[in-house]
Write a protein that holds these residues in place. Structure first.
Motif, short mmCIF file in Angstrom:
data_model
loop_
_atom_site.label_atom_id
_atom_site.label_comp_id
_atom_site.label_asym_id
_atom_site.label_seq_id
_atom_site.Cartn_x
_atom_site.Cartn_y
_atom_site.Cartn_z
N MET A 1 0.81 -1.20 0.00
CA MET A 1 0.00 0.00 0.00
C MET A 1 0.85 1.26 0.00
SD MET A 1 -3.03 -1.11 -0.24
CE MET A 1 -4.02 0.27 0.08
N LEU A 2 2.14 1.12 0.34
CA LEU A 2 3.02 2.28 0.34
C LEU A 2 3.07 2.93 -1.04
CD1 LEU A 2 5.04 4.05 1.86
CD2 LEU A 2 6.81 2.41 1.25
N ARG A 3 3.20 2.12 -2.07
CA ARG A 3 3.25 2.67 -3.44
C ARG A 3 1.93 3.36 -3.78
NH1 ARG A 3 6.89 4.91 -6.05
NH2 ARG A 3 5.50 6.05 -7.36
N PHE A 4 0.82 2.75 -3.45
CA PHE A 4 -0.51 3.33 -3.69
C PHE A 4 -0.60 4.70 -3.02
CE2 PHE A 4 -5.00 3.97 -2.82
CZ PHE A 4 -5.60 3.57 -4.01
N ASP A 5 -0.15 4.79 -1.78
CA ASP A 5 -0.18 6.06 -1.04
C ASP A 5 0.76 7.09 -1.67
OD1 ASP A 5 -2.02 4.98 0.72
OD2 ASP A 5 -0.51 4.46 2.23
N ARG A 6 1.94 6.67 -2.07
CA ARG A 6 2.88 7.61 -2.70
C ARG A 6 2.34 8.19 -3.99
NH1 ARG A 6 8.95 5.31 -1.79
NH2 ARG A 6 9.11 6.13 0.31
N GLN A 7 1.56 7.39 -4.69
CA GLN A 7 0.94 7.85 -5.94
C GLN A 7 -0.38 8.58 -5.68
OE1 GLN A 7 2.44 3.96 -8.43
NE2 GLN A 7 0.56 4.91 -9.11
N LYS A 8 -0.68 8.77 -4.41
CA LYS A 8 -1.92 9.47 -4.00
C LYS A 8 -3.16 8.81 -4.59
CE LYS A 8 0.33 13.76 -3.04
NZ LYS A 8 1.56 14.13 -3.50
N GLY A 9 -3.10 7.47 -4.72
CA GLY A 9 -4.25 6.72 -5.20
C GLY A 9 -4.58 6.94 -6.66
#
Length: 77
Positions: A1-9
């Protein structure tokens, strides 16, 4: 989920809002495809919408979206 959060969804390629469930559930994509020499490592992983992930396939990101990515760029350039 870290990548998802970094990409702001949002999809790494088109910026579309991604979902955690449902029709537009995000998909994990290798920024540089494994078939093109990319690594199966976290620095080569992005979240993509289903449409972009299917359309990109085994293309380099700069071949898929030349207006967005410079040839040879890194994932976060």
């Amino acid at each position: 989920m870290l990548r998802f959060d970094r990409q702001k969804g949002r999809c790494h390629y088109c910026g579309e809002v991604l979902e955690l469930v449902g029709r537009n559930k995000f998909q994990v994509d290798h920024f540089i495809p494994l078939s093109r020499g990319g690594a199966n490592a976290m620095n080569n992983i992005v979240c993509a919408c289903p449409g972009c992930n299917r359309a990109k396939g085994s293309k380099f990101p700069w071949d898929f979206r030349p207006a967005r990515f410079d040839v040879g760029c890194g994932r976060d350039d």
